[in-house]
Motif scaffolding. Structure first.
Motif, PDB file in Angstrom:
ATOM      1  N   LYS A  52       0.758  -1.550  -0.373  1.00  0.00           N
ATOM      2  CA  LYS A  52       0.040   0.340   0.045  1.00  0.00           C
ATOM      3  C   LYS A  52       0.381   1.212  -0.078  1.00  0.00           C
ATOM      4  CE  LYS A  52      -4.230  -1.615   0.031  1.00  0.00           C
ATOM      5  NZ  LYS A  52      -5.441  -1.735  -0.750  1.00  0.00           N
ATOM      6  N   GLU A  53       1.922   1.196   0.812  1.00  0.00           N
ATOM      7  CA  GLU A  53       2.653   2.480   0.621  1.00  0.00           C
ATOM      8  C   GLU A  53       3.533   2.394  -0.667  1.00  0.00           C
ATOM      9  OE1 GLU A  53       3.542   4.394   3.011  1.00  0.00           O
ATOM     10  OE2 GLU A  53       2.340   3.629   4.274  1.00  0.00           O
ATOM     11  N   VAL A  54       4.088   1.226  -1.232  1.00  0.00           N
ATOM     12  CA  VAL A  54       4.329   1.569  -2.174  1.00  0.00           C
ATOM     13  C   VAL A  54       3.167   2.577  -3.199  1.00  0.00           C
ATOM     14  CG1 VAL A  54       5.349   0.281  -4.526  1.00  0.00           C
ATOM     15  CG2 VAL A  54       6.040  -0.392  -2.236  1.00  0.00           C
ATOM     16  N   TRP A  55       2.691   1.767  -3.174  1.00  0.00           N
ATOM     17  CA  TRP A  55       1.572   2.043  -4.208  1.00  0.00           C
ATOM     18  C   TRP A  55       0.873   3.434  -3.777  1.00  0.00           C
ATOM     19  CZ3 TRP A  55      -2.757  -2.518  -4.504  1.00  0.00           C
ATOM     20  CH2 TRP A  55      -2.392  -3.507  -5.506  1.00  0.00           C
ATOM     21  N   LYS A  56       1.019   4.069  -2.872  1.00  0.00           N
ATOM     22  CA  LYS A  56       0.813   5.455  -2.606  1.00  0.00           C
ATOM     23  C   LYS A  56       1.655   6.315  -2.562  1.00  0.00           C
ATOM     24  CE  LYS A  56       0.260   8.941   1.526  1.00  0.00           C
ATOM     25  NZ  LYS A  56      -0.125   8.595   2.928  1.00  0.00           N
ATOM     26  N   ASN A  57       2.986   6.345  -2.714  1.00  0.00           N
ATOM     27  CA  ASN A  57       3.883   6.548  -3.203  1.00  0.00           C
ATOM     28  C   ASN A  57       4.459   6.954  -4.509  1.00  0.00           C
ATOM     29  OD1 ASN A  57       4.934   6.577  -0.148  1.00  0.00           O
ATOM     30  ND2 ASN A  57       6.606   5.757   0.272  1.00  0.00           N
ATOM     31  N   THR A  58       3.887   6.098  -5.598  1.00  0.00           N
ATOM     32  CA  THR A  58       3.818   5.680  -6.968  1.00  0.00           C
ATOM     33  C   THR A  58       3.159   6.463  -7.278  1.00  0.00           C
ATOM     34  OG1 THR A  58       3.210   3.226  -6.971  1.00  0.00           O
ATOM     35  CG2 THR A  58       5.417   4.362  -6.553  1.00  0.00           C
TER      36      THR A  58
END
Length: 222
Positions: free
Chosen positions: A214-220
């Motif tokens: 979720k963090e990866v998707w949020k940051n990208t």
């Protein structure tokens, strides 16, 4: 039904005192027969009396050095005490003498697994799977050892086989999620982590992995 079988049935019914009395009678009637000592050792180990169990197994081996199930009993005893080198030695002896049961190979493999010698665990866990192909625990630990040995491509179908047999196996879903991360398939990984959490809401590793995705998707911005 002979006395040994009667005593074993009493054990299954959790009538331990009655079983112990019968095993004791068997030993008194046949003091040179290792079977009575082995079965009494199994009972003692089952009721968490390993020191006395050890003495009965060792007495059985004194009477018959080819008593494979006595070595297997000692292997179980040391395994439960987390003394994996001694457990390993006894399981290996039992197998070499002629005990070819899946559980013996599985536990021998697990002695290597617990010592993080994953590649050495593989042939024994594979043999356990060959002898008992429907056992999900054997399959799962074999897959895990493959993964730990960096045989990811080989581990994946074995984890999938676990889920074919038990679709509620949360750890198989988690590990397939990890493999999907390795394959850079975040969507598939998230699906497996979600299924692991649906089965086992307190699955900490799956929850952490889901959070990271979720963090990866949020940051990208995905």
């Amino acid at each position: 039904m002979d006395k040994n079988q009667q005593a074993i049935e009493l054990m299954k019914e959790q009538k331990y005192e009655e079983a112990a009395k019968l095993f004791n009678d068997i030993i008194e009637e046949n003091p040179q027969d290792p079977v009575g000592y082995i079965n009494f050792g199994n009972l003692l180990l089952h009721i968490n009396d390993p020191e006395r169990a050890r003495r009965f197994y060792e007495r059985a081996i004194e009477l018959d050095q080819k008593a494979a199930t006595a070595y297997y009993g000692l292997g179980n005893l040391y395994y439960e005490e987390s003394d994996f080198p001694k457990a390993q030695k006894n399981f290996l002896t039992a197998i070499n003498i002629g005990l070819k049961e899946a559980d013996a190979y599985y536990l021998l493999g697990m002695t290597f697994f617990h010592q993080e010698e994953y590649k050495l665990a593989l042939p024994y866990l594979l043999r356990a799977v060959e002898l008992s192909p429907e056992d999900t625990e054997y399959l799962f630990q074999y897959a895990l050892s493959l993964a730990q040995s960096e045989h990811i491509d080989d581990a994946k179908p074995v984890f999938q086989k676990v889920l074919e047999l038990d679709d509620n196996h949360s750890d198989a879903h988690y590990n397939l999620g990890v493999i999907s991360l390795y394959e850079e398939n975040l969507s598939n990984a998230l699906d497996h982590f979600n299924q692991a959490l649906e089965i086992q809401p307190e699955h900490v590793l799956a929850a952490n992995a889901k959070k990271q995705i979720k963090e990866v998707w949020k940051n990208t911005g995905m």
